[in-house]
Design a protein around this motif. Structure first.
Motif, short mmCIF file in Angstrom:
data_model
loop_
_atom_site.label_atom_id
_atom_site.label_comp_id
_atom_site.label_asym_id
_atom_site.label_seq_id
_atom_site.Cartn_x
_atom_site.Cartn_y
_atom_site.Cartn_z
N UNK A 8 0.86 -1.18 0.00
CA UNK A 8 0.00 0.00 0.00
C UNK A 8 0.90 1.23 0.00
N UNK A 9 0.69 2.11 -0.96
CA UNK A 9 1.50 3.34 -1.02
C UNK A 9 0.63 4.58 -0.95
N UNK A 10 -0.53 4.45 -0.35
CA UNK A 10 -1.45 5.56 -0.14
C UNK A 10 -0.77 6.57 0.78
N UNK A 11 -0.84 7.84 0.45
CA UNK A 11 -0.07 8.85 1.17
C UNK A 11 -0.49 9.00 2.62
N UNK A 12 -1.75 9.24 2.89
CA UNK A 12 -2.20 9.47 4.26
C UNK A 12 -3.15 8.36 4.68
N UNK A 13 -2.56 7.27 5.14
CA UNK A 13 -3.36 6.13 5.56
C UNK A 13 -2.62 5.36 6.64
N UNK A 14 -3.36 4.75 7.53
CA UNK A 14 -2.73 3.91 8.54
C UNK A 14 -2.12 2.65 7.90
N UNK A 15 -2.47 2.38 6.64
CA UNK A 15 -1.98 1.20 5.95
C UNK A 15 -0.79 1.48 5.02
N UNK B 134 -7.17 -12.02 7.60
CA UNK B 134 -8.04 -12.18 6.45
C UNK B 134 -9.06 -11.08 6.24
N UNK B 135 -9.01 -10.04 7.02
CA UNK B 135 -9.95 -8.92 6.81
C UNK B 135 -9.62 -8.22 5.51
N UNK B 136 -10.63 -8.01 4.69
CA UNK B 136 -10.45 -7.46 3.35
C UNK B 136 -10.83 -5.98 3.33
N UNK B 137 -9.98 -5.17 2.69
CA UNK B 137 -10.22 -3.73 2.59
C UNK B 137 -10.10 -3.28 1.14
N UNK B 138 -10.90 -2.30 0.73
CA UNK B 138 -10.80 -1.79 -0.65
C UNK B 138 -9.72 -0.73 -0.77
N UNK B 139 -9.00 -0.74 -1.90
CA UNK B 139 -7.99 0.27 -2.20
C UNK B 139 -8.08 0.63 -3.66
N UNK B 140 -7.75 1.89 -3.97
CA UNK B 140 -7.68 2.32 -5.36
C UNK B 140 -6.43 1.71 -5.99
N UNK B 141 -6.51 1.43 -7.27
CA UNK B 141 -5.37 0.85 -7.99
C UNK B 141 -4.15 1.77 -7.90
N UNK B 142 -4.37 3.08 -7.92
CA UNK B 142 -3.26 4.04 -7.85
C UNK B 142 -2.53 3.98 -6.51
N UNK B 143 -3.17 3.41 -5.49
CA UNK B 143 -2.56 3.33 -4.16
C UNK B 143 -1.83 2.02 -3.92
N UNK B 144 -1.70 1.18 -4.95
CA UNK B 144 -1.06 -0.12 -4.80
C UNK B 144 0.22 -0.22 -5.62
N UNK B 145 1.16 -1.01 -5.13
CA UNK B 145 2.42 -1.27 -5.84
C UNK B 145 2.60 -2.79 -5.87
#
Length: 84
Positions: A11-18, A50-61
């Motif tokens: 996860x490369x989202x700028x402002x996220x706990x993830x 196993x908890x699933x979370x949604x992410x934008x494609x732009x926030x993934x590497x």
């Protein structure tokens, strides 16, 4: 970039706990409400049982396994162990 179930991502989202977390792209649970989204995908974050979370494609590497080739120099530099 398109991600497929089973792909390892960071996860490369700028402002996220993830931010910086790693996980596995998974298929969403079928709810009958059109779960497919061209803007994102669902990720099971490592360590969240196993908890699933949604992410934008732009926030993934996409993560790939590194391959290391052993050279002859590496073989010569390794000390030999004597059994005796």
């Amino acid at each position: 970039m398109k991600y497929f179930p089973g792909d390892r991502v960071r996860i490369r989202q700028v402002e996220s706990e993830y931010t910086g977390s790693r996980g596995l792209v998974v298929e969403p649970e079928p709810t009958g409400q059109g779960d497919a989204s061209p803007l994102g995908c669902f990720v099971a974050i490592d360590g969240e049982n196993g908890r699933v979370r949604p992410f934008l494609i732009a926030d993934l590497e996409l993560l790939r396994a590194a391959s290391v080739r052993r050279t002859d120099a590496d073989q010569d530099a390794r000390p030999e162990h004597q059994i005796g």
